[in-house]
Design a protein around this motif. Structure first.
Motif, mmCIF file in Angstrom:
data_model
loop_
_atom_site.group_PDB
_atom_site.id
_atom_site.type_symbol
_atom_site.label_atom_id
_atom_site.label_comp_id
_atom_site.label_asym_id
_atom_site.label_seq_id
_atom_site.Cartn_x
_atom_site.Cartn_y
_atom_site.Cartn_z
ATOM 1 N N MET A 1 15.041 -10.675 6.542
ATOM 2 C CA MET A 1 14.626 -12.073 6.592
ATOM 3 C C MET A 1 13.898 -12.421 5.301
ATOM 4 S SD MET A 1 12.059 -13.863 9.351
ATOM 5 C CE MET A 1 12.901 -13.048 10.693
ATOM 6 N N LEU A 5 11.725 -17.729 5.153
ATOM 7 C CA LEU A 5 12.254 -17.952 6.486
ATOM 8 C C LEU A 5 11.370 -17.232 7.500
ATOM 9 C CD1 LEU A 5 14.594 -19.536 7.631
ATOM 10 C CD2 LEU A 5 15.964 -17.467 7.603
ATOM 11 N N ARG A 7 8.668 -16.994 10.978
ATOM 12 C CA ARG A 7 8.833 -17.183 12.418
ATOM 13 C C ARG A 7 8.749 -18.658 12.801
ATOM 14 N NH1 ARG A 7 6.116 -17.625 17.235
ATOM 15 N NH2 ARG A 7 6.793 -16.250 18.937
ATOM 16 N N THR A 9 9.545 -21.350 11.079
ATOM 17 C CA THR A 9 10.764 -22.077 10.715
ATOM 18 C C THR A 9 11.905 -21.739 11.658
ATOM 19 O OG1 THR A 9 10.084 -22.037 8.387
ATOM 20 C CG2 THR A 9 12.384 -22.554 8.851
ATOM 21 N N LEU A 10 12.042 -20.460 11.996
ATOM 22 C CA LEU A 10 13.079 -20.057 12.934
ATOM 23 C C LEU A 10 12.857 -20.670 14.313
ATOM 24 C CD1 LEU A 10 13.495 -16.292 12.010
ATOM 25 C CD2 LEU A 10 15.244 -18.063 11.787
ATOM 26 N N GLU A 11 11.600 -20.727 14.738
ATOM 27 C CA GLU A 11 11.309 -21.321 16.039
ATOM 28 C C GLU A 11 11.629 -22.811 16.035
ATOM 29 O OE1 GLU A 11 7.831 -21.474 19.464
ATOM 30 O OE2 GLU A 11 7.431 -20.516 17.537
ATOM 31 N N ALA A 46 17.547 -21.558 8.160
ATOM 32 C CA ALA A 46 17.241 -21.206 9.555
ATOM 33 C C ALA A 46 18.295 -21.775 10.496
ATOM 34 C CB ALA A 46 15.852 -21.723 9.928
ATOM 35 N N ARG A 49 21.366 -19.762 10.496
ATOM 36 C CA ARG A 49 21.227 -18.541 11.277
ATOM 37 C C ARG A 49 21.390 -18.821 12.767
ATOM 38 N NH1 ARG A 49 16.787 -14.286 9.403
ATOM 39 N NH2 ARG A 49 18.095 -14.565 7.560
ATOM 40 N N VAL A 50 20.880 -19.960 13.235
ATOM 41 C CA VAL A 50 21.055 -20.336 14.638
ATOM 42 C C VAL A 50 22.536 -20.547 14.940
ATOM 43 C CG1 VAL A 50 20.604 -22.119 16.369
ATOM 44 C CG2 VAL A 50 18.755 -21.341 14.905
ATOM 45 N N LEU A 83 15.013 -17.271 19.596
ATOM 46 C CA LEU A 83 14.079 -16.769 18.602
ATOM 47 C C LEU A 83 13.997 -15.251 18.652
ATOM 48 C CD1 LEU A 83 11.952 -17.373 16.435
ATOM 49 C CD2 LEU A 83 10.256 -17.570 18.268
ATOM 50 N N LEU A 86 17.041 -13.857 16.884
ATOM 51 C CA LEU A 86 16.991 -14.099 15.446
ATOM 52 C C LEU A 86 16.017 -13.154 14.765
ATOM 53 C CD1 LEU A 86 16.999 -18.011 15.343
ATOM 54 C CD2 LEU A 86 18.905 -16.466 14.912
ATOM 55 N N GLY A 90 17.063 -10.050 12.366
ATOM 56 C CA GLY A 90 16.587 -10.317 11.017
ATOM 57 C C GLY A 90 15.699 -9.230 10.467
#
Length: 315
Positions: A1, A5, A7, A9-11, A46, A49-50, A83, A86, A90
């Motif tokens: 990761m 990027l 946590r 931003t991913l959330e 992000a 990735r989703v 999450l 990911l 990651g």
């Protein structure tokens, strides 16, 4: 990761995914997502990735619009599922929510959104795996066991010299084969079983004593507590083995939900057209062509948010 990027931003990306996948999303929400997406390069990364997660595993199902506290809690659970995956893939060593194995990400056998597969087991039994399916096969001296984590299978059991029971296990319980050909589909909150030959016995996980027997030509769904009464097996229920989706006077919303199983990304149907009727046989290996044909036969149009996010709407 990447360092950018993180946590948070991913959330945020996972939260947008769940919100946009809600049946009640409006144009204002869509515009707000587009603004967020373009506000920072890390947001686009992000989001990519989703989308990759959705294309490969599709483990978080679409959900109907809800209200109040239940909606917030359900949405949060789905965000945490995404999450957790990911972060795990990651490079993080921890996982939020259920273990990865429970989602079938590390299963012995799995298929993608546009993939079906035939599998011959050690005992000679035959499995057909539908799209987005994951399972483990565990055979020993006492038992032949298939653990179905997600998706759908068609089973043709073989005679076993050792007379070991053949069992398919899902999150809802066990299906005991009685020398048979049958299908099993793991749905969001229950398991659906259809019998083409001979018979099976359904045993809910928390109440195995409430067993229900299904004969050839019957189907039923069950959850961990109980099984529904046996009904007539739907015609064309295993047409997917031949690469077809066969429907007879289905609601368009149901058809789109089912077609979405064979397509990477998100496929939604607007409420204004969900009750339109549709019949016919459709090739699931070319969902783009199926969608385009809908616009020629029904008063609908297609709206693309991205290549992997399509909405069927009223003209």
């Amino acid at each position: 990761m990447s360092a950018a990027l993180d946590r948070r931003t991913l959330e945020a990306a996972a939260t947008w995914y769940v919100q946009l996948n809600d049946a009640g999303v409006d144009e204002a929400c869509t515009r707000a997502w587009q603004q967020w997406l373009g506000a920072d390069p890390s947001h686009a990364e992000a989001w990519a990735r989703v989308e990759a997660f959705q294309r490969q595993w599709a483990t978080v199902p679409a959900h109907a619009a809800r209200s109040g506290l239940d909606a917030a809690q359900a949405q949060r659970r789905e965000v945490l599922k995404i999450l957790g995956v990911l972060l795990a893939v990651g490079g993080s060593s921890w996982m939020i929510g259920k273990p990865l194995a429970n989602h079938g990400l590390f299963a012995q056998q799995s298929t993608g959104a546009r993939e079906r597969r035939s599998l011959r087991l050690d005992d000679g039994s035959q499995l057909e795996l539908n799209a987005n399916t994951a399972l483990d096969a565990s055979f020993d001296r006492q038992l032949r066991l298939i653990r179905l984590y997600r998706g759908e299978i068609l089973v043709q059991t073989a005679k076993d010299p050792g007379q070991r029971p053949f069992i398919v296990e899902t999150q809802d319980g066990r299906i005991h084969a009685l020398g048979t050909r049958f299908s099993v589909r793991q749905m969001t909150d229950r398991t659906r079983v259809g019998v083409l030959q001979s018979a099976v016995e359904l045993r809910p996980r928390r109440h195995p004593e409430r067993a229900v027997r299904l004969e050839a030509g019957q189907q039923a769904a069950f959850d961990p507590d109980r099984a529904d009464p046996a009904g007539v097996l739907a015609q064309g229920s295993t047409a997917w083995v031949q690469g077809m989706l066969s429907v007879d006077e289905w609601r368009l919303g149901e058809f789109i939900d089912e077609l979405g199983r064979y397509r990477p990304g998100v496929l939604r149907c607007a409420g204004a057209v969900r009750d339109l009727s549709i019949s016919g046989a459709f090739r699931i290996d070319d969902t783009d062509a199926v969608l385009e044909n809908l616009t020629r036969t029904l008063p609908v149009k297609l709206r693309y948010l991205t290549r992997y996010w399509v909405s069927v709407e009223a003209v």
